[in-house]
Design an enzyme around this catalytic site. Structure first.
Site, PDB file in Angstrom:
ATOM      1  N   THR A 126      -2.736  33.084 -63.380  1.00  0.00           N
ATOM      2  CA  THR A 126      -2.602  33.708 -64.702  1.00  0.00           C
ATOM      3  C   THR A 126      -1.167  33.623 -65.232  1.00  0.00           C
ATOM      4  O   THR A 126      -0.924  33.936 -66.386  1.00  0.00           O
ATOM      5  CB  THR A 126      -3.070  35.174 -64.678  1.00  0.00           C
ATOM      6  OG1 THR A 126      -2.477  35.819 -63.557  1.00  0.00           O
ATOM      7  CG2 THR A 126      -4.564  35.266 -64.587  1.00  0.00           C
ATOM      8  N   ARG A 217       0.399  48.656 -57.758  1.00  0.00           N
ATOM      9  CA  ARG A 217       1.417  49.663 -58.054  1.00  0.00           C
ATOM     10  C   ARG A 217       0.920  50.957 -58.689  1.00  0.00           C
ATOM     11  O   ARG A 217       1.472  52.022 -58.368  1.00  0.00           O
ATOM     12  CB  ARG A 217       2.532  49.017 -58.893  1.00  0.00           C
ATOM     13  CG  ARG A 217       3.330  48.004 -58.072  1.00  0.00           C
ATOM     14  CD  ARG A 217       4.092  47.042 -58.941  1.00  0.00           C
ATOM     15  NE  ARG A 217       3.189  46.163 -59.678  1.00  0.00           N
ATOM     16  CZ  ARG A 217       3.585  45.244 -60.545  1.00  0.00           C
ATOM     17  NH1 ARG A 217       4.877  45.080 -60.786  1.00  0.00           N
ATOM     18  NH2 ARG A 217       2.710  44.476 -61.156  1.00  0.00           N
TER      19      ARG A 217
HETATM   20  O1  C5P Z   1       0.609  46.150 -58.767  1.00  0.00           O
HETATM   21  P1  C5P Z   1      -0.503  45.415 -59.450  1.00  0.00           P
HETATM   22  O2  C5P Z   1      -1.714  46.292 -59.739  1.00  0.00           O
HETATM   23  O3  C5P Z   1      -0.053  44.660 -60.671  1.00  0.00           O
HETATM   24  O4  C5P Z   1      -0.979  44.362 -58.351  1.00  0.00           O
HETATM   25  C1  C5P Z   1      -1.948  43.383 -58.616  1.00  0.00           C
HETATM   26  C2  C5P Z   1      -2.205  42.541 -57.409  1.00  0.00           C
HETATM   27  O5  C5P Z   1      -3.061  41.463 -57.780  1.00  0.00           O
HETATM   28  C3  C5P Z   1      -0.962  41.907 -56.806  1.00  0.00           C
HETATM   29  O6  C5P Z   1      -1.184  41.837 -55.386  1.00  0.00           O
HETATM   30  C4  C5P Z   1      -0.928  40.519 -57.397  1.00  0.00           C
HETATM   31  O7  C5P Z   1      -0.317  39.579 -56.543  1.00  0.00           O
HETATM   32  C5  C5P Z   1      -2.408  40.208 -57.536  1.00  0.00           C
HETATM   33  N1  C5P Z   1      -2.730  39.228 -58.566  1.00  0.00           N
HETATM   34  C6  C5P Z   1      -2.388  39.396 -59.909  1.00  0.00           C
HETATM   35  N2  C5P Z   1      -2.720  38.445 -60.823  1.00  0.00           N
HETATM   36  C7  C5P Z   1      -3.363  37.356 -60.441  1.00  0.00           C
HETATM   37  C8  C5P Z   1      -3.726  37.171 -59.110  1.00  0.00           C
HETATM   38  C9  C5P Z   1      -3.379  38.142 -58.195  1.00  0.00           C
HETATM   39  O8  C5P Z   1      -1.806  40.400 -60.278  1.00  0.00           O
HETATM   40  N3  C5P Z   1      -3.699  36.463 -61.344  1.00  0.00           N
END
Ligand code: C5P
Length: 243
Positions: A126, A217
């Site tokens: 993304t 988070r």
């Molecule tokens: O802290 P947060 O809720 O933003 O974390 C989202 C998780 O999803 C993280 O581990 C991030 O690496 C993962 N992720 C993401 N977007 C993506 C694929 C994976 O935020 N496209």
């Protein structure tokens, strides 16, 4: 009722929340898991924690009855991907990510054969837009490449897809009811957005057809992680009852 996964109602709302343990050490991850206790049943371990000793933690979590998603986004020559997937399958985890390249998906499927480990394909990161794809040598734009890879993943026999919550409705319509759709970018109303751009509340993501929500988070950096996790599960349950 919108089109959702065939075994939709069989999933406990608590098992739809996957908390991303994006923490720098196993000790901090273990402290967070202890704090969340029975309020969270599913954890994601990514590269940061894996490289800090996270795989033995994954085994301990699984041994204590938790479900684990190993987010290592495999992509290499087929022999290496197959062997890596076979090693990870031994841990007893539930989900593993693989980049949605046909060779890598096929090899990962061979590696997990006979285990309960399910593969989730990452279509296009993304963080990429059309210009990033062009710079990397692709002639397709993001939308076309996501669609092509989602169909290739489905046709290869991949269990599910990682995608942004904004894509769930269109991709569900494209791939049909059988694939699990797993979405990060979830922000409960009133929590900090951080570096995410395309975000959605838990209730809207579930209403749009997501099967599992990855939340990092908003839970792990909350003053009261248990309260946030419980509120997300309550949102999920309410949205699930309506679809
Ligand atoms: O802290 P947060 O809720 O933003 O974390 C989202 C998780 O999803 C993280 O581990 C991030 O690496 C993962 N992720 C993401 N977007 C993506 C694929 C994976 O935020 N496209």
């Amino acid at each position: 009722m919108s089109s959702t996964q065939a075994n939709d109602t069989a999933i406990d709302p608590r098992d739809r929340l996957i908390v991303a343990l994006d923490l720098p050490s196993v000790a901090e991850a273990e402290a967070m898991v202890a704090r969340l206790g029975d309020h969270v049943s599913f954890y994601k371990i990514g590269m940061e924690l894996t490289y800090a000793g996270g795989l033995p933690l994954a085994e301990r979590l699984i041994g204590s009855g938790k479900k684990v998603f190993i987010d290592l986004k495999l992509h290499d020559i087929p022999n290496t991907v197959e062997r890596a997937a076979r090693q990870i399958a031994r841990l007893g985890a539930s989900f593993l990510t693989v980049h949605a390249y046909p060779q890598s998906m096929k090899a990962a499927l061979a590696g997990v054969a006979g285990s309960k480990l399910k593969l989730l394909a990452v279509t296009v990161m993304t963080s990429y837009d059309d210009a990033d794809l062009a710079a990397a040598g692709y002639s397709l734009g993001v939308k076309e490449l996501v669609s092509r890879r989602a169909l290739q993943a489905r046709d290869a026999g991949i269990h599910g897809l990682i995608l942004s919550p904004e894509e769930t409705e269109s991709i569900r319509a494209l791939v049909g009811p059988g694939m699990a759709l797993v979405t990060p970018g979830i922000r409960p109303a009133g929590t900090a957005i951080g570096d995410q751009k395309r975000i959605m509340t838990p209730a809207r993501a579930i209403a749009g057809g997501a099967d599992h929500l990855v939340v990092g988070r908003p839970v792990t950096e909350a003053a009261d992680p248990v309260a946030v996790a419980d509120a997300i599960v309550a949102d999920i349950a309410a949205a699930q009852a309506q679809r």
